[in-house]
Design a protein around this motif. Structure first.
Motif, PDB file in Angstrom:
ATOM      1  N   SER A 103      73.961 187.927  93.340  1.00 17.24           N
ATOM      2  CA  SER A 103      75.285 188.401  93.026  1.00 17.24           C
ATOM      3  C   SER A 103      75.902 189.592  93.791  1.00 17.24           C
ATOM      4  N   GLY A 104      74.789 190.685  93.966  1.00 17.85           N
ATOM      5  CA  GLY A 104      75.059 191.822  94.779  1.00 17.85           C
ATOM      6  C   GLY A 104      75.374 191.354  96.370  1.00 17.85           C
ATOM      7  N   ALA A 105      74.538 190.312  97.013  1.00 16.51           N
ATOM      8  CA  ALA A 105      74.514 190.181  98.130  1.00 16.51           C
ATOM      9  C   ALA A 105      75.831 189.554  98.519  1.00 16.51           C
ATOM     10  N   LEU A 106      76.380 188.422  97.280  1.00 18.49           N
ATOM     11  CA  LEU A 106      77.382 187.641  97.829  1.00 18.49           C
ATOM     12  C   LEU A 106      78.604 188.589  97.704  1.00 18.49           C
ATOM     13  N   ILE A 107      78.664 189.411  96.851  1.00 17.17           N
ATOM     14  CA  ILE A 107      79.810 190.369  96.580  1.00 17.17           C
ATOM     15  C   ILE A 107      79.974 191.280  97.980  1.00 17.17           C
ATOM     16  N   GLU A 108      78.806 191.654  98.583  1.00 17.76           N
ATOM     17  CA  GLU A 108      78.865 192.513  99.806  1.00 17.76           C
ATOM     18  C   GLU A 108      79.292 191.550 100.828  1.00 17.76           C
ATOM     19  N   TYR A 109      78.943 190.415 101.004  1.00 21.04           N
ATOM     20  CA  TYR A 109      79.532 189.285 101.806  1.00 21.04           C
ATOM     21  C   TYR A 109      80.785 189.223 101.781  1.00 21.04           C
ATOM     22  N   ARG A 110      81.450 189.163 100.727  1.00 18.48           N
ATOM     23  CA  ARG A 110      82.642 188.816 100.434  1.00 18.48           C
ATOM     24  C   ARG A 110      83.378 189.932 100.846  1.00 18.48           C
ATOM     25  N   ALA A 111      83.169 191.156 100.965  1.00 13.94           N
ATOM     26  CA  ALA A 111      83.733 192.444 101.395  1.00 13.94           C
ATOM     27  C   ALA A 111      83.405 192.572 102.969  1.00 13.94           C
ATOM     28  N   GLY A 112      82.766 191.421 103.571  1.00 12.62           N
ATOM     29  CA  GLY A 112      82.645 191.725 105.053  1.00 12.62           C
ATOM     30  C   GLY A 112      81.509 192.465 105.302  1.00 12.62           C
ATOM     31  N   ALA A 120      78.106 186.774 109.463  1.00 13.79           N
ATOM     32  CA  ALA A 120      79.231 185.906 109.792  1.00 13.79           C
ATOM     33  C   ALA A 120      79.198 184.648 109.093  1.00 13.79           C
ATOM     34  N   LEU A 121      78.274 184.069 109.121  1.00 11.50           N
ATOM     35  CA  LEU A 121      78.123 182.854 108.252  1.00 11.50           C
ATOM     36  C   LEU A 121      78.579 182.701 106.581  1.00 11.50           C
ATOM     37  N   MET A 122      78.071 183.955 106.091  1.00 12.01           N
ATOM     38  CA  MET A 122      78.451 184.209 104.664  1.00 12.01           C
ATOM     39  C   MET A 122      79.552 184.684 104.519  1.00 12.01           C
ATOM     40  N   LEU A 129      84.996 182.981  96.964  1.00 17.39           N
ATOM     41  CA  LEU A 129      84.366 183.022  95.619  1.00 17.39           C
ATOM     42  C   LEU A 129      85.000 184.165  94.758  1.00 17.39           C
ATOM     43  N   SER A 130      85.144 183.737  93.459  1.00 16.13           N
ATOM     44  CA  SER A 130      85.597 184.923  92.450  1.00 16.13           C
ATOM     45  C   SER A 130      84.170 185.411  91.924  1.00 16.13           C
ATOM     46  N   ASP A 131      84.441 186.640  91.133  1.00 12.48           N
ATOM     47  CA  ASP A 131      83.466 186.931  90.581  1.00 12.48           C
ATOM     48  C   ASP A 131      82.687 185.944  89.597  1.00 12.48           C
ATOM     49  N   THR A 132      83.583 185.209  88.844  1.00 14.17           N
ATOM     50  CA  THR A 132      82.988 184.138  87.993  1.00 14.17           C
ATOM     51  C   THR A 132      82.231 183.312  88.865  1.00 14.17           C
ATOM     52  N   ASP A 133      82.603 182.765  89.854  1.00 13.47           N
ATOM     53  CA  ASP A 133      81.779 181.961  90.653  1.00 13.47           C
ATOM     54  C   ASP A 133      80.514 182.447  90.987  1.00 13.47           C
ATOM     55  N   ILE A 134      80.492 183.773  91.516  1.00 13.46           N
ATOM     56  CA  ILE A 134      79.270 184.351  92.008  1.00 13.46           C
ATOM     57  C   ILE A 134      78.391 184.266  90.772  1.00 13.46           C
ATOM     58  N   ASN A 135      78.809 184.738  89.592  1.00 11.15           N
ATOM     59  CA  ASN A 135      78.056 184.863  88.645  1.00 11.15           C
ATOM     60  C   ASN A 135      77.312 183.677  88.168  1.00 11.15           C
ATOM     61  N   ASN A 136      78.331 182.514  88.510  1.00 12.41           N
ATOM     62  CA  ASN A 136      77.733 181.148  88.119  1.00 12.41           C
ATOM     63  C   ASN A 136      76.785 180.714  89.097  1.00 12.41           C
ATOM     64  N   LEU A 137      76.925 181.052  90.388  1.00 15.92           N
ATOM     65  CA  LEU A 137      76.048 180.694  91.624  1.00 15.92           C
ATOM     66  C   LEU A 137      74.670 181.392  91.020  1.00 15.92           C
ATOM     67  N   ALA A 138      74.741 182.771  90.759  1.00 12.48           N
ATOM     68  CA  ALA A 138      73.660 183.309  90.471  1.00 12.48           C
ATOM     69  C   ALA A 138      72.796 182.737  89.200  1.00 12.48           C
ATOM     70  N   ALA A 139      73.474 182.343  88.239  1.00  8.49           N
ATOM     71  CA  ALA A 139      72.885 181.640  87.065  1.00  8.49           C
ATOM     72  C   ALA A 139      72.349 180.461  87.351  1.00  8.49           C
ATOM     73  N   TYR A 140      73.133 179.681  88.221  1.00  5.91           N
ATOM     74  CA  TYR A 140      72.317 178.432  88.831  1.00  5.91           C
ATOM     75  C   TYR A 140      70.943 178.730  89.549  1.00  5.91           C
ATOM     76  N   ILE A 141      71.192 179.735  90.569  1.00  4.61           N
ATOM     77  CA  ILE A 141      69.903 179.886  91.366  1.00  4.61           C
ATOM     78  C   ILE A 141      68.634 180.305  90.388  1.00  4.61           C
ATOM     79  N   LEU A 142      68.928 181.183  89.251  1.00  6.88           N
ATOM     80  CA  LEU A 142      67.600 181.423  88.353  1.00  6.88           C
ATOM     81  C   LEU A 142      67.132 180.074  87.803  1.00  6.88           C
ATOM     82  N   THR A 143      67.753 178.877  87.997  1.00 10.96           N
ATOM     83  CA  THR A 143      66.943 177.877  87.253  1.00 10.96           C
ATOM     84  C   THR A 143      65.996 177.240  88.377  1.00 10.96           C
TER      85      THR A 143
END
Length: 144
Positions: A103-112, A120-122, A129-143
């Protein structure tokens, strides 16, 4: 005729012929019919409840889905670079990463912010992605 002329003629035949063929071979009784109307539409609406009922059912299913299920749907965009099981490929492996790192990486990418050679790809992938989307992705990746 030159090779270029042949190529243009073949392209024109394909570009014009494919849509005409598709309209004639669309599975409806009447040739050239592009959609379901009249009795066909009424039957479909009676079976499904129509567009509004389908949308309401989809919204209800989304509201009842777990973060992991919602993250799995969002992860479909990630598979090409990070692999179906987060094993990596073009992008780094995600499997085994803690949720806060994802989630931290995605938030940093989202901020540019730049985090590596492929930032640049990310940026474009995370921008929507919303904060909820990011948290959902992180929850899935944990699986993984």
């Amino acid at each position: 005729m030159s090779k270029n002329t042949y190529a243009i003629v073949l392209f024109a035949c394909f570009a014009l012929g494919l849509p005409i063929w598709a309209m004639q071979e669309n599975g409806y009784e009447l040739r050239g019919v592009h959609g379901c109307t009249g009795d066909c539409y009424e039957q479909w609406q009676a079976e499904t409840g129509g567009v509004v009922q389908i949308a309401l059912a989809q919204a209800a299913a989304k509201a009842e889905a777990s973060p992991e299920e919602l993250g799995k749907a969002a992860y479909a965009q990630c598979i090409a670079c990070h692999g179906a099981g987060g094993e990596g490929g073009i992008g780094p492996a995600l499997a085994g990463s803690p949720a806060d790192a994802i989630s931290g990486a995605l938030i940093e990418y989202r901020a540019g912010e730049t985090r590596g050679a492929q930032s640049a790809l990310m940026w474009s992938q995370s921008r929507e992605l919303s904060d909820t989307d990011i948290n959902n992705l992180a929850a899935y990746i944990l699986t993984f």
